[in-house]
Motif scaffolding. Structure first.
Motif: not given
Lengths: 467, 467
Positions: A200, B167, B200
């Protein structure tokens, strides 16, 4: 007699050619110009050379060479970017992934497709469809852009309201970090809580941390049959109302808006008129319509909008050809504006913050650009607005950009006040670099610089982009 | 006469109390024990003190103090973790967020809920439901765990097959980085391509990069009415077949499996038997069943599985109470095993890699643990297996753990060969730290250490966890 002086970069390039005799390297002026720029046309391409590796090993060897010789590298996909992220104007080596464009594998159990990063988005769509599934990220540049570039900017597009951004569909990445190390990030796992998610971190890093060479993409089941509707609206307030109405009643796949000026350009560019009359705002929306109940719900929502005065007119596609024609009104905008050298803003806010922001910014633009044509379009359900300012004929490019930049400063300040972002889906690149501070705090930028230093200690990857 | 010698840490604590007179600080032995450990029971709690800030400002002041004095800080949520990530056994200051447990706001347009990090997952569910929406991450510890802890491990749970991990539902985070800077990451935006996504990076970092103090959570529309089914299966191969069958024909919300040994424990712990006979494997599955067609499809899938010999028996819940009773068979497992001090493995693979891995690992465990009871359960559709080894009565804790660790080494090696992860959803913490190299390469770990240094230059945040 002495040999002619050779610049260190040219000597390094000769060394690269000697070290990797199989590597395709281009140095012809036409190639340097072709590969040295993206869809922005503000910088004069001036790369050192173009390397076109055929394998991960070749790409990694190029990056190791670049570290040894201190040569800057610009990763290059389809170069359809709009923020200058793939521009090579400073003697960089362009590392193009266009030869690495194959599908490597399909996993029917995990429903993933593994591809080389240079593959075009359209080819990914086709491969997914051939297995009865879809890769749901989509936008107009699908035929030219590469998946690697999509990942580098966390590309969004026209289906975000249903499927999210590129980020949501990346199950694994093979990345060559700036330091030359090959990383295999997340390897297709659904659950993996084993330390920092460098996948990510790489997504959206615009080629400044590593070069994506392969990606494992999640695929989805095709959505049910859908319908496409064109709506004409009296004002921006009605747009927010119709969005709330349609989102509550229908299962939206897309909800895109544009203004009368955008429509005028796309019609002039060959698209087909679908509604009579002139209206300030238009929406192209697509929604699930698997059965009669869903279709009735859509008509009921439409009628409710008409009765409330939020919808002035509308058309519903009765065939795939009609649906494509309605979509062209939205998807053709960027291409139709290109000859006018638009100055592009790609901004985002929370959806709820849009009305107050729009009130403020429309007044601002009216004051600042009374002599410019401003085209609005975008993805209201994602809080994403594209504001294109068209260059008047006769005005010099540099003067036009200088005037636009003045207004971008005001726009950035308004975004900061309203908690928005100076780049929704195009990336920062070179174009938005002066405005990064409006979206990211000094503390965040300091951390980003620190992370960059960790991944790319010699600063060879896409230097000068992002910050 | 000199004053009694005071350790530098105790002096620093006195300085903290003087600097922040309103900060709640606990030092009673019972508090140190209570806040110094998580659901792992392997380490003896020995924190310096417990700080319970009431505000972001207080928490930030504590972190600044910790940087000045070089005091290690262990961030603390509900302490339901299973990897020792919240253990304080080395004189650390525990920073508990339990007083910061409020809902701060609901945005009906963006459909987000902003909460303080110490709020329990159950309270988030309740708040979402009160607005007609859901927060779709769910697991059995919902009443005790905090959303901050969920974010720190990217918690998964029982609805990942439909909704993904934590997430996917984080639209914004307020984080105090290890260096004491307050970061407001992504601020609720749907699209934001403005540099590295530090949000993230923070998710899943187990409190080693920053302390999450607030989160903006995306909410979803409630799923359609569902049905819950219990299935009894003859073997692991049938489990894979039934999963493929049900996924193809039904819209799954959950698909959870467990073994006969797991069932025996949960029944002994008070759950209610739902099927006669003994079977090696069981599945609890929940799927959309909005109308008769969907219910017929479920029955047809069940009958197909029976005819193929993949399903030996089954039960379908006819009421909410029955559905809850079936779910208890799966959700009660962890609690029912706790008295047996299980050694826990929480591993993941690509779903397609499971059969070959299972063949290998079942033989391995049979050879290695002939004298141990091994309980299998988990989330087959996420490639996530929980393998719990129960401590035989009379065997000393340390000896039991030492024997289990020998086998974990073999398990880690097998995971490495099959491309899996040593931690699917629990995190690495202290428990899996010796095995991180089986999942992450040396190059990745070096980058992770570099990133840690950037966020937490004085190494005060959760030192010794993860790596």
């Amino acid at each position: 007699m002495t040999a002619p002086a050779q610049s260190p970069k040219v000597a390094a390039l000769a060394e690269l050619a000697a070290r990797l005799p199989g590597l395709r390297l281009l140095t012809a002026p036409a190639d340097l110009e072709h590969y040295g720029r993206d869809w922005t046309r503000r910088w004069t391409p001036a790369p050192l050379a173009i390397a076109l590796p055929a394998t991960v090993e070749e790409a990694q060897a190029v990056l190791r060479w670049a570290n040894e010789h201190g040569v800057a590298v610009v990763p290059s996909g389809g170069r359809t970017g709009l923020s200058g992220g793939a521009v090579a104007a400073q003697g960089e080596l362009v590392l193009s992934l266009e030869r690495m464009n194959r599908v490597l594998g399909f996993d029917p159990i995990d429903r993933t497709l593994t591809v080389q990063a240079g593959i075009a988005l359209q080819a990914v769509h086709d491969a997914a469809r051939s297995h009865g599934l879809i890769y749901p990220v989509d936008f107009a540049a699908r035929g030219s852009c590469s998946i690697g570039g999509n990942i580098a900017t966390n590309a969004g597009g026209i289906r975000v309201i249903r499927y999210g951004n590129t980020r949501e569909w990346i199950a694994g990445l093979k990345v060559i970090a700036g330091n030359g190390e090959l990383l295999e990030l997340n390897r297709g796992l659904i659950k993996n809580s084993s330390g920092y998610d460098l996948r990510h971190l790489t997504i959206g890093s615009e080629g400044t941390l590593g070069i994506v060479v392969e990606a494992t993409l999640r695929l989805a089941e095709p959505p049910p049959p859908s319908q496409v509707m064109l709506l004409a609206l009296p004002d921006m307030a009605a747009l927010m109302q119709v969005f709330a109405l349609f989102r509550a009643r229908l299962k939206l796949q897309a909800f895109e808006f544009f203004t009368d000026i955008a429509l005028r350009h796309v019609l002039a560019h060959g698209a087909q008129r679908a509604l009579d009359g002139e209206h300030p705002f238009y929406v192209v929306t697509e929604f699930d319509a698997a059965d009669e109940a869903a279709q009735d719900a859509a008509l009921a929502a439409f009628e409710h909008g008409v009765n409330e005065g939020w919808i002035a007119d509308g058309a519903i596609a009765q065939s795939e050809a009609q649906a494509a024609a309605l979509w062209r009104l939205r998807e053709g905008i960027t291409e139709s504006l290109a000859p006018h050298k638009p100055y592009k803003n790609d901004i985002s806010l929370r959806i709820g913050a849009l009305p107050a922001f729009l009130d403020e910014i429309q007044a601002l633009l009216g004051d600042a650009y009374p002599h410019f044509e401003v085209v609005w379009f975008g993805h209201i359900g994602d809080g994403n607005l594209h504001i294109n300012v068209l260059k008047p004929e006769g005005l010099a490019d540099a003067e036009f950009i200088a005037q636009c930049e003045q207004v971008t400063k005001l726009l950035a300040a308004a975004l900061q006040r309203h908690g928005g972002s100076i780049s929704a889906e195009h990336g920062i690149g070179l174009v938005k670099k002066p405005y990064l501070e409006s979206t990211r705090s000094a503390a965040e930028i300091a951390l980003m610089r620190g992370v960059k230093q960790v991944f790319d200690p010699n600063g060879i990857l896409n230097p000068g982009k992002l910050f």
